[in-house]
Design a protein around this motif. Structure first.
Motif, PDB file in Angstrom:
ATOM      1  N   HIS A   1       0.801  -1.224   0.000  1.00 16.79           N
ATOM      2  CA  HIS A   1       0.000   0.000   0.000  1.00 16.79           C
ATOM      3  C   HIS A   1       0.836   1.277   0.000  1.00 16.79           C
ATOM      4  CE1 HIS A   1      -3.145  -2.918   0.839  1.00 16.79           C
ATOM      5  NE2 HIS A   1      -3.944  -2.018   0.325  1.00 16.79           N
TER       6      HIS A   1
ATOM      7  N   THR B   1      -6.143  -4.601   2.279  1.00 20.04           N
ATOM      8  CA  THR B   1      -6.716  -3.263   2.143  1.00 20.04           C
ATOM      9  C   THR B   1      -5.896  -2.213   2.890  1.00 20.04           C
ATOM     10  OG1 THR B   1      -8.087  -3.472   4.135  1.00 20.04           O
ATOM     11  CG2 THR B   1      -9.026  -4.308   2.064  1.00 20.04           C
ATOM     12  N   TRP B   2      -6.227  -0.939   2.617  1.00 14.86           N
ATOM     13  CA  TRP B   2      -5.617   0.162   3.374  1.00 14.86           C
ATOM     14  C   TRP B   2      -5.848  -0.029   4.876  1.00 14.86           C
ATOM     15  CZ3 TRP B   2      -2.565   3.403   0.813  1.00 14.86           C
ATOM     16  CH2 TRP B   2      -2.804   3.678  -0.540  1.00 14.86           C
ATOM     17  N   ALA B   3      -7.071  -0.432   5.247  1.00 15.72           N
ATOM     18  CA  ALA B   3      -7.383  -0.634   6.662  1.00 15.72           C
ATOM     19  C   ALA B   3      -6.513  -1.738   7.266  1.00 15.72           C
ATOM     20  CB  ALA B   3      -8.859  -0.966   6.828  1.00 15.72           C
TER      21      ALA B   3
ATOM     22  N   GLU C   1      -4.002   6.513   5.891  1.00 15.95           N
ATOM     23  CA  GLU C   1      -5.281   7.046   6.375  1.00 15.95           C
ATOM     24  C   GLU C   1      -6.114   7.589   5.221  1.00 15.95           C
ATOM     25  OE1 GLU C   1      -4.042   8.381  10.927  1.00 15.95           O
ATOM     26  OE2 GLU C   1      -3.944   9.851   9.291  1.00 15.95           O
TER      27      GLU C   1
ATOM     28  N   ALA D   1      -7.639   4.657   3.454  1.00 11.84           N
ATOM     29  CA  ALA D   1      -8.740   4.077   4.227  1.00 11.84           C
ATOM     30  C   ALA D   1     -10.003   4.928   4.137  1.00 11.84           C
ATOM     31  CB  ALA D   1      -8.315   3.901   5.679  1.00 11.84           C
TER      32      ALA D   1
ATOM     33  N   GLU E   1      -7.374   1.793  -4.228  1.00  4.12           N
ATOM     34  CA  GLU E   1      -6.879   0.557  -3.645  1.00  4.12           C
ATOM     35  C   GLU E   1      -5.959  -0.169  -4.629  1.00  4.12           C
ATOM     36  OE1 GLU E   1      -6.304  -1.427  -1.435  1.00  4.12           O
ATOM     37  OE2 GLU E   1      -7.598  -1.108   0.285  1.00  4.12           O
TER      38      GLU E   1
END
Length: 267
Positions: free
Chosen positions: A177, A221-223, A247, A250, A256
């Protein structure tokens, strides 16, 4: 209980040593890059893919033997071959472009290699195919920071994650990411089909983790990446630009990584 004679103990130790060496040599032989490639190339799916002119990218600790095996495969039509690995140029045919990189923390050579890889992928012409051969260490040896990030940001993030004891899954979730080449982005940069073959250094052999999955969809994922920072010292332990980027992603303010079903990875 009868104690064994000294000679008997010596004989047993000797047999154990010979058996251990035989097992070790068998493991090395089983992971020989040339043998593994020959086996992979013999599959029906691979034969169809390999029937087109190939642009080949070998990355990782086994880049040199992988590149040599490709160059020696007379059945392949190789239009271009780039190998990214450790140390000075090994004994390779002159047709192979060698690029030295760094591991386990990327450096300027790793960034040059990553940008060369993206350039190669982007200009493969229609009717040709992109063959990506990965081995251990590829994540560090091929790196391109996303816009707004620097190589120093990525280096410090990698260093802190390693010091915090991050495993390869967590480490590569974050790397994917922060990168313009990992997490399927290399394949997405190409207009032609891309085949990834990997010598796995990852338990479970997840292609999205090996080398941070530059040629395959990324389910993380970003999260997930933010969660890794939280578990590995907290967001405050990492470069502010890295935290801000994760952040923003997210929140949906940054795209993504390519996911399964992404049309850019249809090939």
């Amino acid at each position: 209980m009868v104690e064994p004679e000294a000679g008997e103990l010596t004989s047993v130790v000797g047999r154990l040593r010979r058996d251990a060496l035989a097992i070790f040599r068998a493991a090395l032989d089983a992971s020989n890059p040339a043998r593994l490639l020959a086996s992979a190339f013999a599959s029906d799916d691979a034969r169809a893919f390999l029937s087109r002119p190939l642009h080949v990218l070998c990355v990782g600790k086994a880049a040199a033997p992988l590149a040599a095996a490709v160059a020696a495969a007379r059945s392949l039509e190789v239009a271009e071959e780039v190998a990214i690995g450790l140390g000075g140029r090994p004994a390779l045919p002159g047709t192979v472009e060698w690029m030295e990189a760094s591991h386990p923390v990327p450096d300027e050579r790793s960034e040059r290699a990553g940008r060369r890889a993206l350039e190669l992928a982007a200009r493969v012409p229609a009717g040709h195919h992109l063959l990506l051969l990965l081995s251990g260490g590829a994540s560090s040896m091929m790196t391109v920071p996303q816009d707004g990030l620097t190589l120093a940001d990525k280096r410090e993030t990698t260093r802190r994650l390693l010091l915090a004891g991050a495993g390869i899954d967590d480490l590569n979730t974050v790397r994917k990411h922060l990168s313009a080449v990992k997490g399927g982005r290399l394949a997405a940069a190409s207009r032609v089909p891309c085949l990834t073959l990997a010598i796995s250094d990852v338990i479970g052999d997840d292609l999205s983790v090996i080398g941070s999955g530059p040629g395959v969809p990324d389910p993380s994922t970003w999260a997930d990446a933010l969660g890794v920072l939280a578990r590995r010292g907290g967001r405050g332990a990492y470069p502010p630009a890295v935290v801000a980027r994760l952040e923003a992603g997210a929140r949906g303010a940054a795209p993504e990584t390519p996911k399964p079903g992404d049309p850019r990875l249809a090939g």
